[in-house]
Design a protein around this motif. Structure first.
Motif, PDB file in Angstrom:
ATOM      1  N   CYS A 313      79.408   9.602  53.925  1.00  0.00           N
ATOM      2  CA  CYS A 313      79.345   9.202  52.517  1.00  0.00           C
ATOM      3  C   CYS A 313      78.078   9.732  51.855  1.00  0.00           C
ATOM      4  O   CYS A 313      78.025   9.906  50.631  1.00  0.00           O
ATOM      5  CB  CYS A 313      79.397   7.677  52.378  1.00  0.00           C
ATOM      6  SG  CYS A 313      80.951   6.936  52.904  1.00  0.00           S
ATOM      7  N   GLY A 314      77.059   9.984  52.674  1.00  0.00           N
ATOM      8  CA  GLY A 314      75.801  10.484  52.139  1.00  0.00           C
ATOM      9  C   GLY A 314      75.971  11.810  51.417  1.00  0.00           C
ATOM     10  O   GLY A 314      75.358  12.049  50.369  1.00  0.00           O
ATOM     11  N   THR A 315      76.802  12.692  51.956  1.00  0.00           N
ATOM     12  CA  THR A 315      77.047  13.998  51.332  1.00  0.00           C
ATOM     13  C   THR A 315      77.735  13.833  49.983  1.00  0.00           C
ATOM     14  O   THR A 315      77.399  14.501  49.004  1.00  0.00           O
ATOM     15  CB  THR A 315      77.913  14.881  52.254  1.00  0.00           C
ATOM     16  OG1 THR A 315      77.224  15.077  53.486  1.00  0.00           O
ATOM     17  CG2 THR A 315      78.197  16.226  51.614  1.00  0.00           C
ATOM     18  N   PHE A 316      78.690  12.920  49.927  1.00  0.00           N
ATOM     19  CA  PHE A 316      79.409  12.661  48.679  1.00  0.00           C
ATOM     20  C   PHE A 316      78.459  12.107  47.619  1.00  0.00           C
ATOM     21  O   PHE A 316      78.438  12.566  46.477  1.00  0.00           O
ATOM     22  CB  PHE A 316      80.550  11.673  48.932  1.00  0.00           C
ATOM     23  CG  PHE A 316      81.335  11.325  47.694  1.00  0.00           C
ATOM     24  CD1 PHE A 316      82.373  12.130  47.264  1.00  0.00           C
ATOM     25  CD2 PHE A 316      81.031  10.182  46.960  1.00  0.00           C
ATOM     26  CE1 PHE A 316      83.100  11.822  46.119  1.00  0.00           C
ATOM     27  CE2 PHE A 316      81.745   9.862  45.814  1.00  0.00           C
ATOM     28  CZ  PHE A 316      82.782  10.679  45.394  1.00  0.00           C
ATOM     29  N   ILE A 317      77.659  11.122  47.999  1.00  0.00           N
ATOM     30  CA  ILE A 317      76.736  10.489  47.048  1.00  0.00           C
ATOM     31  C   ILE A 317      75.680  11.481  46.572  1.00  0.00           C
ATOM     32  O   ILE A 317      75.381  11.572  45.377  1.00  0.00           O
ATOM     33  CB  ILE A 317      76.053   9.262  47.696  1.00  0.00           C
ATOM     34  CG1 ILE A 317      77.100   8.183  48.002  1.00  0.00           C
ATOM     35  CG2 ILE A 317      74.959   8.707  46.780  1.00  0.00           C
ATOM     36  CD1 ILE A 317      76.575   7.037  48.845  1.00  0.00           C
ATOM     37  N   ASP A 318      75.122  12.223  47.511  1.00  0.00           N
ATOM     38  CA  ASP A 318      74.036  13.146  47.192  1.00  0.00           C
ATOM     39  C   ASP A 318      74.461  14.266  46.259  1.00  0.00           C
ATOM     40  O   ASP A 318      73.813  14.515  45.233  1.00  0.00           O
ATOM     41  CB  ASP A 318      73.477  13.744  48.493  1.00  0.00           C
ATOM     42  CG  ASP A 318      72.369  14.747  48.251  1.00  0.00           C
ATOM     43  OD1 ASP A 318      72.685  15.920  47.961  1.00  0.00           O
ATOM     44  OD2 ASP A 318      71.191  14.376  48.338  1.00  0.00           O
ATOM     45  N   THR A 319      75.537  14.954  46.598  1.00  0.00           N
ATOM     46  CA  THR A 319      75.927  16.153  45.847  1.00  0.00           C
ATOM     47  C   THR A 319      76.986  15.888  44.781  1.00  0.00           C
ATOM     48  O   THR A 319      76.823  16.272  43.621  1.00  0.00           O
ATOM     49  CB  THR A 319      76.439  17.249  46.805  1.00  0.00           C
ATOM     50  OG1 THR A 319      75.434  17.503  47.790  1.00  0.00           O
ATOM     51  CG2 THR A 319      76.727  18.534  46.043  1.00  0.00           C
ATOM     52  N   ILE A 320      78.077  15.246  45.188  1.00  0.00           N
ATOM     53  CA  ILE A 320      79.173  15.040  44.242  1.00  0.00           C
ATOM     54  C   ILE A 320      78.763  14.108  43.106  1.00  0.00           C
ATOM     55  O   ILE A 320      79.207  14.270  41.962  1.00  0.00           O
ATOM     56  CB  ILE A 320      80.421  14.474  44.954  1.00  0.00           C
ATOM     57  CG1 ILE A 320      80.853  15.400  46.100  1.00  0.00           C
ATOM     58  CG2 ILE A 320      81.560  14.291  43.961  1.00  0.00           C
ATOM     59  CD1 ILE A 320      81.234  16.796  45.668  1.00  0.00           C
ATOM     60  N   ILE A 321      77.897  13.136  43.387  1.00  0.00           N
ATOM     61  CA  ILE A 321      77.490  12.189  42.341  1.00  0.00           C
ATOM     62  C   ILE A 321      76.155  12.579  41.703  1.00  0.00           C
ATOM     63  O   ILE A 321      76.089  12.910  40.520  1.00  0.00           O
ATOM     64  CB  ILE A 321      77.421  10.753  42.892  1.00  0.00           C
ATOM     65  CG1 ILE A 321      78.812  10.286  43.340  1.00  0.00           C
ATOM     66  CG2 ILE A 321      76.869   9.803  41.816  1.00  0.00           C
ATOM     67  CD1 ILE A 321      78.847   8.869  43.900  1.00  0.00           C
ATOM     68  N   VAL A 322      75.063  12.529  42.488  1.00  0.00           N
ATOM     69  CA  VAL A 322      73.722  12.713  41.916  1.00  0.00           C
ATOM     70  C   VAL A 322      73.518  14.129  41.365  1.00  0.00           C
ATOM     71  O   VAL A 322      73.048  14.301  40.235  1.00  0.00           O
ATOM     72  CB  VAL A 322      72.631  12.382  42.956  1.00  0.00           C
ATOM     73  CG1 VAL A 322      71.242  12.553  42.324  1.00  0.00           C
ATOM     74  CG2 VAL A 322      72.786  10.955  43.472  1.00  0.00           C
ATOM     75  N   CYS A 323      73.860  15.154  42.153  1.00  0.00           N
ATOM     76  CA  CYS A 323      73.696  16.533  41.675  1.00  0.00           C
ATOM     77  C   CYS A 323      74.590  16.819  40.473  1.00  0.00           C
ATOM     78  O   CYS A 323      74.210  17.566  39.564  1.00  0.00           O
ATOM     79  CB  CYS A 323      74.003  17.526  42.796  1.00  0.00           C
ATOM     80  SG  CYS A 323      72.711  17.635  44.052  1.00  0.00           S
TER      81      CYS A 323
END
Length: 464
Positions: A313-323
């Protein structure tokens, strides 16, 4: 000295060149198909599990932390200046279309992050203090049958991780904080450096539990704070969103120059969009580098597959959301493609600041500065733990780790007060080289993780 800088810059370009990026993303594509897209299908349920009360519980044994704390500590190491500075730079050098390729890299990176974290938990060990220790170095050491190859790959990964912890996880982050504070609040760098070094020392000498406690509060707060402000900027420019999104996708696949509008006069080829999108995406979420797997190994869990789904989920939160928030704020605000007094494209932190200031004014600049401070400091904490665990693998002596904590804190002060381009380039190289032994292990053990995933899914269906 200048010649040495050029050599390092050339080496950096090779390490983070097309071959490495293709291997990183290619491994994600391979694992996604090998796992029959199960990580993608499990993502909604895993995100829900992250927010559940169950994910915050731990048995308190073996120095373990809760699944939620492990994910927040992992995010502390990945959500950093790359989410603010990296996205802005990618959209200038690779065009706004680079954002699309960041999304694509993240989509397949979800499978990579799942596999590396699940395997790290499966093959973790107990150290002399009875605490869990894991990561790609332990995965390689404990899973590979050829012990000669295992020693070479595991030691190489650990050495590169320690080197990267001082650069990407320390010097560059501390410098970003002190520079942002100096420009926004005019506070001397030595004062910022002293405060950062002392605060870092106090927290990291408390061990993983102290780091996880701080991360469990800092990461959610800073992420929500930044996302809300970003959404305000995007909302205020809602009329530009359709044209902004159209520009992002058209330049991702068409590579045509766009004059005026939301993209200014940015020109970029499709290959540049792919290169910078992949590079900044991987650099941001670190899927494939193996760093997140080190932190994931400290979790309190009975099933490595289940925790792997939470960790991804970290990858989703980091890139898909924050970036994406950063990218859409820039694309809709009309600042992309604008130039400074020297006639050069505004990029990096200044571009993001311009986007937020276009709606929020001076408070927007202050907000981005605070975002950089919180994001970068959390990265320092997350990377300290990862570097310490790599050092523990190499020497297996507790006192060495205590020395590392002292030296690491001192480097925070150094990074805050001195521009160390050579150190950053060297650590950037080490960061990229971490991926090689990790990706080899993921490909070699893809059959193992596929089998474990299939069995887990089978038990889930039986329990229903």
């Amino acid at each position: 000295m200048e010649k040495f800088k050029e050599i390092l810059a050339s080496a950096d370009s090779v390490v983070w060149g097309p071959v490495t990026l293709a291997l990183l993303v290619g491994t994600g594509v391979f694992l996604t198909f090998k796992l029959k897209f199960i990580p993608w299908r499990m993502l909604p349920g895993s995100l829900k599990a992250v927010l559940s009360a169950e994910s915050r519980r731990t048995d308190g044994e073996n120095g373990a932390i809760s699944p939620f704390s492990a994910l927040m500590t992992t995010l502390a190491g990945t959500i950093g200046t790359g989410n603010i500075v990296g996205v802005a730079t990618a959209m200038v050098t690779g065009g706004p279309g680079a954002l699309v390729w960041m999304w694509i890299a993240a989509a397949f990176g979800i499978s990579t992050k799942y596999a590396e974290c699940a395997l790290a938990i499966k093959y973790r060990s107990l150290n002399e203090k009875g605490e869990f220790s894991g990561g790609p170095m332990y995965t390689i050491k404990n899973a590979f049958k050829n012990k000669g190859i295992a020693v070479v790959l595991s030691v190489a990964f650990a050495v590169f991780t320690v080197a990267a912890s001082f650069g990407i996880g320390n010097l560059s982050q501390a410098n970003s904080i002190s520079t942002a504070i100096l420009e926004t609040f005019s506070l001397p760098s030595w004062i910022t450096g002293t405060a950062l070094a002392l605060l870092t020392a106090v927290i990291i000498f408390g061990g993983i539990k102290a780091i996880s406690k701080v991360s469990s509060v800092l990461v959610p707060v800073m992420a929500v704070f930044y996302i809300v402000c970003g959404l305000i900027v995007i909302g205020a420019n809602y009329k530009n969103i359709p044209s902004g999104v159209q520009t992002i996708f058209s330049m991702a696949f068409g590579g045509k120059a766009v004059a005026g509008g939301v993209a200014g006069t940015i020109t970029a080829s499709v290959m540049n969009s792919i290169r910078y999108g992949f590079a900044r995406g991987v650099f941001s979420n670190e899927a494939g580098l193996g760093s997140a797997a080190i932190t994931a190994s400290s979790v309190s869990t009975e099933n490595h597959v289940e925790q792997g789904f939470i960790s991804m989920c970290g990858t989703f939160i980091d890139t898909i959301i924050v970036c994406s928030i950063t990218g859409l704020a820039i694309a809709s605000s009309g600042v992309l493609g604008t130039v400074d007094s020297k006639g050069e494209y505004i990029q990096g932190a200044n571009l993001t600041i311009s986007a937020f200031s276009s709606v929020l004014g001076k408070p927007g600049a202050v907000m981005v500065t605070i975002g950089i401070m919180l994001f970068a400091f959390s990265t320092i904490l997350g990377w300290e733990y990862q570097g310490e665990k790599a050092l523990e693998f190499l020497f297996k002596k507790p006192f060495v780790c205590y020395i590392y904590r002292i030296v690491f804190s001192v480097f925070v002060f150094v990074g805050s007060t001195v521009a160390l381009d050579i150190a950053w380039s060297f650590s950037d190289i080490a960061n990229g080289l971490m991926a090689i032994p990790n990706l080899i292990s993921l490909l070699a053990l893809s059959g193992v993780i596929a089998k474990d995933t299939k069995e887990y899914r089978k038990r889930m269906k039986e329990n229903k």
